[in-house]
Design a protein around this motif. Structure first.
Motif, PDB file in Angstrom:
ATOM      1  N   VAL A  49       0.845  -1.196   0.000  1.00 15.66           N
ATOM      2  CA  VAL A  49       0.000   0.000   0.000  1.00 15.66           C
ATOM      3  C   VAL A  49       0.881   1.247   0.000  1.00 15.66           C
ATOM      4  O   VAL A  49       0.686   2.166  -0.798  1.00 15.66           O
ATOM      5  CB  VAL A  49      -0.946  -0.006   1.221  1.00 15.66           C
ATOM      6  CG1 VAL A  49      -1.711   1.306   1.312  1.00 15.66           C
ATOM      7  CG2 VAL A  49      -1.907  -1.181   1.151  1.00 15.66           C
ATOM      8  N   LEU A  50       1.887   1.255   0.875  1.00 11.01           N
ATOM      9  CA  LEU A  50       2.766   2.428   0.975  1.00 11.01           C
ATOM     10  C   LEU A  50       3.537   2.661  -0.326  1.00 11.01           C
ATOM     11  O   LEU A  50       3.682   3.799  -0.768  1.00 11.01           O
ATOM     12  CB  LEU A  50       3.740   2.267   2.146  1.00 11.01           C
ATOM     13  CG  LEU A  50       3.110   2.351   3.532  1.00 11.01           C
ATOM     14  CD1 LEU A  50       4.141   2.125   4.624  1.00 11.01           C
ATOM     15  CD2 LEU A  50       2.411   3.698   3.729  1.00 11.01           C
ATOM     16  N   LEU A  51       4.008   1.570  -0.932  1.00 12.65           N
ATOM     17  CA  LEU A  51       4.743   1.732  -2.188  1.00 12.65           C
ATOM     18  C   LEU A  51       3.857   2.294  -3.284  1.00 12.65           C
ATOM     19  O   LEU A  51       4.295   3.121  -4.085  1.00 12.65           O
ATOM     20  CB  LEU A  51       5.343   0.391  -2.628  1.00 12.65           C
ATOM     21  CG  LEU A  51       6.724   0.080  -2.037  1.00 12.65           C
ATOM     22  CD1 LEU A  51       7.105  -1.367  -2.312  1.00 12.65           C
ATOM     23  CD2 LEU A  51       7.783   1.013  -2.612  1.00 12.65           C
ATOM     24  N   THR A  52       2.595   1.851  -3.331  1.00  6.75           N
ATOM     25  CA  THR A  52       1.665   2.392  -4.325  1.00  6.75           C
ATOM     26  C   THR A  52       1.480   3.893  -4.117  1.00  6.75           C
ATOM     27  O   THR A  52       1.554   4.683  -5.062  1.00  6.75           O
ATOM     28  CB  THR A  52       0.283   1.706  -4.212  1.00  6.75           C
ATOM     29  OG1 THR A  52       0.478   0.307  -4.278  1.00  6.75           O
ATOM     30  CG2 THR A  52      -0.649   2.158  -5.312  1.00  6.75           C
ATOM     31  N   ILE A  53       1.242   4.287  -2.871  1.00  4.07           N
ATOM     32  CA  ILE A  53       1.026   5.699  -2.565  1.00  4.07           C
ATOM     33  C   ILE A  53       2.253   6.513  -2.952  1.00  4.07           C
ATOM     34  O   ILE A  53       2.156   7.547  -3.619  1.00  4.07           O
ATOM     35  CB  ILE A  53       0.737   5.891  -1.061  1.00  4.07           C
ATOM     36  CG1 ILE A  53      -0.606   5.257  -0.710  1.00  4.07           C
ATOM     37  CG2 ILE A  53       0.742   7.360  -0.680  1.00  4.07           C
ATOM     38  CD1 ILE A  53      -0.893   5.249   0.761  1.00  4.07           C
ATOM     39  N   TYR A  54       3.418   6.006  -2.577  1.00  5.63           N
ATOM     40  CA  TYR A  54       4.661   6.710  -2.878  1.00  5.63           C
ATOM     41  C   TYR A  54       4.818   6.880  -4.384  1.00  5.63           C
ATOM     42  O   TYR A  54       5.091   7.967  -4.884  1.00  5.63           O
ATOM     43  CB  TYR A  54       5.851   5.941  -2.292  1.00  5.63           C
ATOM     44  CG  TYR A  54       7.186   6.414  -2.823  1.00  5.63           C
ATOM     45  CD1 TYR A  54       7.758   7.601  -2.359  1.00  5.63           C
ATOM     46  CD2 TYR A  54       7.853   5.685  -3.799  1.00  5.63           C
ATOM     47  CE1 TYR A  54       8.969   8.042  -2.855  1.00  5.63           C
ATOM     48  CE2 TYR A  54       9.063   6.127  -4.303  1.00  5.63           C
ATOM     49  CZ  TYR A  54       9.618   7.300  -3.831  1.00  5.63           C
ATOM     50  OH  TYR A  54      10.810   7.743  -4.340  1.00  5.63           O
ATOM     51  N   GLU A  55       4.599   5.789  -5.116  1.00  6.16           N
ATOM     52  CA  GLU A  55       4.815   5.807  -6.557  1.00  6.16           C
ATOM     53  C   GLU A  55       3.833   6.761  -7.254  1.00  6.16           C
ATOM     54  O   GLU A  55       4.197   7.513  -8.154  1.00  6.16           O
ATOM     55  CB  GLU A  55       4.709   4.380  -7.099  1.00  6.16           C
ATOM     56  CG  GLU A  55       4.819   4.239  -8.602  1.00  6.16           C
ATOM     57  CD  GLU A  55       5.915   5.079  -9.222  1.00  6.16           C
ATOM     58  OE1 GLU A  55       7.008   5.163  -8.631  1.00  6.16           O
ATOM     59  OE2 GLU A  55       5.666   5.663 -10.303  1.00  6.16           O
ATOM     60  N   LYS A  56       2.552   6.731  -6.828  1.00  6.54           N
ATOM     61  CA  LYS A  56       1.548   7.606  -7.449  1.00  6.54           C
ATOM     62  C   LYS A  56       1.866   9.075  -7.182  1.00  6.54           C
ATOM     63  O   LYS A  56       1.765   9.907  -8.088  1.00  6.54           O
ATOM     64  CB  LYS A  56       0.151   7.284  -6.905  1.00  6.54           C
ATOM     65  CG  LYS A  56      -0.377   5.943  -7.325  1.00  6.54           C
ATOM     66  CD  LYS A  56      -0.639   5.912  -8.821  1.00  6.54           C
ATOM     67  CE  LYS A  56      -0.744   4.476  -9.278  1.00  6.54           C
ATOM     68  NZ  LYS A  56      -0.950   4.369 -10.728  1.00  6.54           N
ATOM     69  N   SER A  57       2.241   9.387  -5.949  1.00  4.49           N
ATOM     70  CA  SER A  57       2.543  10.775  -5.612  1.00  4.49           C
ATOM     71  C   SER A  57       3.757  11.245  -6.399  1.00  4.49           C
ATOM     72  O   SER A  57       3.772  12.334  -6.962  1.00  4.49           O
ATOM     73  CB  SER A  57       2.842  10.905  -4.116  1.00  4.49           C
ATOM     74  OG  SER A  57       1.830  10.306  -3.367  1.00  4.49           O
ATOM     75  N   ARG A  58       4.790  10.397  -6.443  1.00  7.03           N
ATOM     76  CA  ARG A  58       6.009  10.758  -7.156  1.00  7.03           C
ATOM     77  C   ARG A  58       5.699  11.025  -8.631  1.00  7.03           C
ATOM     78  O   ARG A  58       6.097  12.033  -9.200  1.00  7.03           O
ATOM     79  CB  ARG A  58       7.029   9.627  -7.034  1.00  7.03           C
ATOM     80  CG  ARG A  58       8.439  10.005  -7.473  1.00  7.03           C
ATOM     81  CD  ARG A  58       9.277   8.757  -7.699  1.00  7.03           C
ATOM     82  NE  ARG A  58       8.722   7.957  -8.790  1.00  7.03           N
ATOM     83  CZ  ARG A  58       8.992   8.174 -10.066  1.00  7.03           C
ATOM     84  NH1 ARG A  58       9.811   9.127 -10.409  1.00  7.03           N
ATOM     85  NH2 ARG A  58       8.428   7.434 -10.994  1.00  7.03           N
ATOM     86  N   SER A  59       4.949  10.118  -9.247  1.00  4.14           N
ATOM     87  CA  SER A  59       4.732  10.266 -10.687  1.00  4.14           C
ATOM     88  C   SER A  59       3.832  11.477 -10.974  1.00  4.14           C
ATOM     89  O   SER A  59       3.998  12.132 -11.992  1.00  4.14           O
ATOM     90  CB  SER A  59       4.197   8.969 -11.288  1.00  4.14           C
ATOM     91  OG  SER A  59       2.815   9.016 -11.448  1.00  4.14           O
ATOM     92  N   PHE A  60       2.926  11.804 -10.043  1.00  4.26           N
ATOM     93  CA  PHE A  60       2.117  13.011 -10.242  1.00  4.26           C
ATOM     94  C   PHE A  60       3.002  14.258 -10.205  1.00  4.26           C
ATOM     95  O   PHE A  60       2.902  15.133 -11.057  1.00  4.26           O
ATOM     96  CB  PHE A  60       1.028  13.114  -9.168  1.00  4.26           C
ATOM     97  CG  PHE A  60       0.286  14.423  -9.196  1.00  4.26           C
ATOM     98  CD1 PHE A  60      -0.655  14.671 -10.181  1.00  4.26           C
ATOM     99  CD2 PHE A  60       0.543  15.411  -8.269  1.00  4.26           C
ATOM    100  CE1 PHE A  60      -1.323  15.880 -10.235  1.00  4.26           C
ATOM    101  CE2 PHE A  60      -0.111  16.622  -8.308  1.00  4.26           C
ATOM    102  CZ  PHE A  60      -1.054  16.860  -9.296  1.00  4.26           C
ATOM    103  N   VAL A  61       3.887  14.319  -9.228  1.00  6.24           N
ATOM    104  CA  VAL A  61       4.718  15.509  -9.082  1.00  6.24           C
ATOM    105  C   VAL A  61       5.653  15.676 -10.283  1.00  6.24           C
ATOM    106  O   VAL A  61       5.757  16.759 -10.848  1.00  6.24           O
ATOM    107  CB  VAL A  61       5.521  15.459  -7.761  1.00  6.24           C
ATOM    108  CG1 VAL A  61       6.561  16.574  -7.725  1.00  6.24           C
ATOM    109  CG2 VAL A  61       4.579  15.588  -6.577  1.00  6.24           C
ATOM    110  N   VAL A  62       6.305  14.581 -10.718  1.00  2.00           N
ATOM    111  CA  VAL A  62       7.260  14.757 -11.819  1.00  2.00           C
ATOM    112  C   VAL A  62       6.599  14.863 -13.179  1.00  2.00           C
ATOM    113  O   VAL A  62       7.126  15.526 -14.058  1.00  2.00           O
ATOM    114  CB  VAL A  62       8.335  13.642 -11.901  1.00  2.00           C
ATOM    115  CG1 VAL A  62       9.407  13.846 -10.890  1.00  2.00           C
ATOM    116  CG2 VAL A  62       7.743  12.294 -11.772  1.00  2.00           C
ATOM    117  N   ASN A  63       5.452  14.226 -13.377  1.00  2.00           N
ATOM    118  CA  ASN A  63       4.845  14.281 -14.710  1.00  2.00           C
ATOM    119  C   ASN A  63       3.856  15.429 -14.843  1.00  2.00           C
ATOM    120  O   ASN A  63       4.140  16.431 -15.480  1.00  2.00           O
ATOM    121  CB  ASN A  63       4.164  12.955 -15.039  1.00  2.00           C
ATOM    122  CG  ASN A  63       5.164  11.835 -15.149  1.00  2.00           C
ATOM    123  OD1 ASN A  63       6.204  11.987 -15.768  1.00  2.00           O
ATOM    124  ND2 ASN A  63       4.876  10.726 -14.513  1.00  2.00           N
TER     125      ASN A  63
END
Lengths: 686, 93
Positions: free
Chosen positions: A488-502
């Protein structure tokens, strides 16, 4: 190359819901990267880990699939990666993750991959359940039978990882004789395909030969028959393997999942529970997220203020404190909603409940060309389209996913509410009808209009869009499992990261651009606004004077000029150039409409009530009657209901569809629809 | 147990007479799959081990009785009623 630099390319393959992602996470941790396969919107997960002193493993997590027959873009990726000799992701070793609770179906994929000539490792996952489920597997015998390492693991509990790494480091060999022999009469054709397509072995050629339409001269019906022949053959073989090497005490497992499903997919209780959950998710991203969002808002405006006090006044300092910092705030502000929604979604996915959502909602949503899974983005869209559109990632069918992305912004998001509040307060009388507040009814009507527009647009568009893959509904209902916190934490981290950079950088860029356009102008009128205002309205003093100057500046800024340029186009909708300015500037975010109106009409506060009071006084210069009459108000309400007035949504659609085509089509469609509807409404009511 | 030979799959359906299909099952009922109309059913279902000879049980039906939730070959699967009607079952004894 030195010894230290040896790389081993390993692919993870397996059925969906086997814990493949858990194993990937367990092996790579944060050392992973999510990207897209070129040209398509299939997620590509890669990562790496150190195997021993001499070797680094580069791991690719292949999309989950039941077989090497490709009927969707993700399955085609698996087929290409494993058959094409020159494929850039071609692995040295394949780890096939198998779920022990339905071993036969998992081994089916394993035997196909082994026959492609890869050294394989069979990882039997959920080993801790073997005994509990009354299932005994003779691992040693399986290992001898397949001539490959067979290792019991528990991906969630990180058990068996050392054995797996040892196996990877050992000398692995492909199977000597294929488990399924390509039929004699088709062997030369398969060999031909192998050569033509640059594939690694004859079985690879057979897979493409039987792919249907992939090879000239073979009809898809014929290809299908050949393939079913292979399927029956493999399952017969595996049936014997299972009979010999496993022991099952039947009826032991039916218990928990079946008991839960008696309630959770019940035609009445199932829907009650589903909608309660959806309401909770909505509540969380609508109301609970507001607390951290306000904190972010305050923190960033504090920062702006403090910096502008410290720096000398000038273009650069203002660009930074009024353009860039609020722009960054405009990206970060979405993170609480994204985090909360993805916590909820990965919880639903991990637990196995998402498949039940699909099951319960399919009948209704299929009529509109949508997936059962579309219900989560649609409901989330009533809070905010940004996280909602990101939540479409788990809809497997391309067409259903595009439709969901396309129509979610029609749902009434919270940014429309301040706009609606001002407009409804302005033109709808506060009478009560049949004991119900009229203004409240109109607001409810606006929600309904958004919902109907979403479903209607989806219905219409589903007739236009062609299917890229078979639209058959075949959904596995996995056993219920406790969600795993790490995943769950990895999903949240990955989604937030990709939103910020993309999406984040596009949002930042456009909001800075809009700021520059609003706070700069050509000509003297903008630069010497104070002189002009004092000359034309010498009676003004103090705050009133400052407000008037600000208004004058905005009117003569680039956005102000643009507002005047588009006036002829929006006049048939009942709008003047002032509303034109508000329309353009609220492209940054819909709620900016209220603030812009406040500046245009020199209202000291950007709260809804004072703006509303001021707008009520505004007269139409031609008729002398109030400018904001029912016709203008309704026209504006409808325009804001339908128009794509949100840079952030467009950026996130670009991120999710991997290109500018869909966001542009969406903007033209929505804003075009808004224009036509507002035009008709104004002309009828006028 | 062995699955029937491939040739059996090729048998076409007799349109006139009523065939007993997975769509006719009531919740809780189960039967053995006799054949599958291969021109109507996607390969994915075959790949998932839904093959003649396998036991199929209807567990639940969604609101408005579609889609249907089956248990087949050791796991659970939801398909629409239309697709289920192409899975022909052995007659009940």
């Amino acid at each position: 190359m030195s010894d230290k630099g040896r790389y081993l390319r390993v692919a993870l393959a397996g059925n969906p819901n086997t814990g493949k992602s858990s194993l990937f996470n367990a092996l790579t941790g944060l050392n992973q990267k999510v990207s897209n396969y070129p040209g398509i919107t299939v997620e590509k997960k890669t990562g790496s880990f150190r195997l021993n002193d001499t070797t680094t493993v580069e791991l690719v997590d292949l999309p989950g699939t039941y077989s090497l027959h490709a009927s969707s873009p993700d399955e085609e990726i698996v087929l290409r990666t494993l058959t094409e000799r020159e494929n850039s992701d071609r692995p040295d070793v394949v780890i096939v993750v198998a779920d022990v609770t339905n071993l036969k179906r998992n081994l089916y994929l394993f035997t196909q991959i082994a026959d492609l000539g890869f050294p394989c490792i069979l990882a039997l996952n959920l080993s801790d359940q073997i005994d509990r489920k009354g299932l005994k597997i003779d691992v040693e015998a399986l290992q001898q039978r397949f001539e490959m390492p067979v290792i019991s693991i528990s991906a969630r509990k990180k058990r068996g990882m050392e054995l797996l790494k040892q196996a990877l480091a050992s000398d692995l060999k492909p199977v000597a004789t294929p488990l399924y022999a390509v039929p004699e009469e088709h062997r030369s054709a398969a060999e031909q395909v192998r050569q033509d397509l640059g594939l690694s072995n004859t079985y690879g050629g057979w897979l493409w030969l039987t792919q249907g339409n992939a090879v000239e001269g073979v009809s898809s019906g014929e290809a299908k028959q050949w393939r079913i022949g292979e399927t029956v053959n493999r399952y017969n073989y595996l049936e014997r393997v299972i009979q010999t090497h496993t022991q099952r005490i039947p009826e032991l497992d039916r218990s928990r999942t079946a008991k839960l499903d008696r309630v959770l997919v019940h035609p009445v209780w199932g829907l009650v529970i589903l909608f309660t959950l959806l309401f909770l998710i909505f509540q969380a991203i609508y109301a609970w997220a507001e607390v951290p969002m306000n904190l972010i808002d305050t923190a960033f405006s504090d920062l702006s203020e403090r910096l502008s006090d410290r720096f000398p006044d000038g273009f650069l300092s203002r660009l930074f404190t009024e353009g860039v910092i609020p722009g960054i705030a405009g990206v970060v502000i979405f993170l609480p909603q994204i985090i909360i929604l993805f916590a909820a979604i990965s919880f639903l996915e991990e637990s196995g409940y998402m498949s039940r959502v699909v099951f319960l909602m399919d009948n209704i949503l299929k009529r509109f060309g949508l997936s059962g899974k579309s219900v989560v983005p649609l409901i989330s869209g009533t809070a905010c389209a940004i996280p909602a559109i990101m939540a479409t990632r788990n809809i497997e069918n391309w067409k259903e996913r595009i439709l969901t992305i396309f129509v979610t912004p029609f749902m009434t998001c919270s940014a429309r509410l301040p706009v609606y509040a001002v407009l409804i307060g302005l033109v709808i009388p506060s009478h009560s009808v049949l004991g119900l507040e009229l203004q409240g009814l109109v607001l409810l009507g606006m929600y309904l209009i958004g919902f109907i527009a979403a479903l209607g647009a989806s219905w219409g568009l589903s007739k236009l869009l062609r299917d890229r893959q078979s639209s058959h509904f075949i959904v596995e209902m996995p056993s219920y499992r406790r969600p795993h916190l790490r995943n769950v934490l990895l999903t949240i981290y990955e989604k937030s990261r990709s939103f910020v950079v993309n999406a984040g950088k596009i949002i930042l860029l456009i909001s800075v651009l809009l700021w520059i356009m609003a706070s700069n102008g050509p000509g003297d009128q903008f630069r010497s606004a104070a002189t002009y205002v004092s000359a034309s309205q010498p009676e003004l003093q103090g705050e009133a004077l400052e407000l008037a100057i600000e208004t004058h500046r905005l009117e003569h800024s680039y956005i102000g000029i643009l507002g005047r340029i588009i006036e002829p186009a929006i006049r048939p909708l009942g709008y003047d150039w002032k509303i034109g300015i508000a329309l353009i500037s609220s492209f940054a975010a819909r709620e900016v409409f209220v603030g812009t109106m406040a500046t245009i009409y020199s209202v000291g506060s950007d709260e809804e009530q004072p703006v509303l009071e001021r707008l009520r006084l505004e007269k139409n210069p031609e008729t002398g009657k109030p400018f904001f009459n029912l016709a203008v108000g309704i026209s504006l309400l409808l325009f804001y209901a339908f128009a794509m007035q949100c840079v952030s949504t467009l950026s996130v659609v670009k991120q999710e569809t991997n290109g500018w085509k869909w966001p542009l089509v969406q903007m033209l469609f929505m804003t075009g629809l808004a224009y036509v509807v507002a035009l008709i409404a104004f002309q009828l009511l006028q | 147990m062995n699955f029937p030979k491939f040739a059996l799959l090729k048998m076409s359906l007799n349109k006139g007479e009523h065939t007993w299909t997975a769509a006719d099952l009531k919740p809780g009922e189960s039967a053995r799959i006799l054949e599958i109309a291969e021109d109507r059913v996607p390969l994915k279902l075959f790949d998932m081990g839904c093959l003649p000879g396998a036991e199929i049980e209807l567990c639940f039906e969604a609101p408005f009785r579609d889609p249907m939730y089956f248990r087949v070959a050791d796991y659970r699967l939801a398909i629409r009623r239309e697709l289920a009607s192409h899975i022909i079952l052995e007659q009940r004894a």
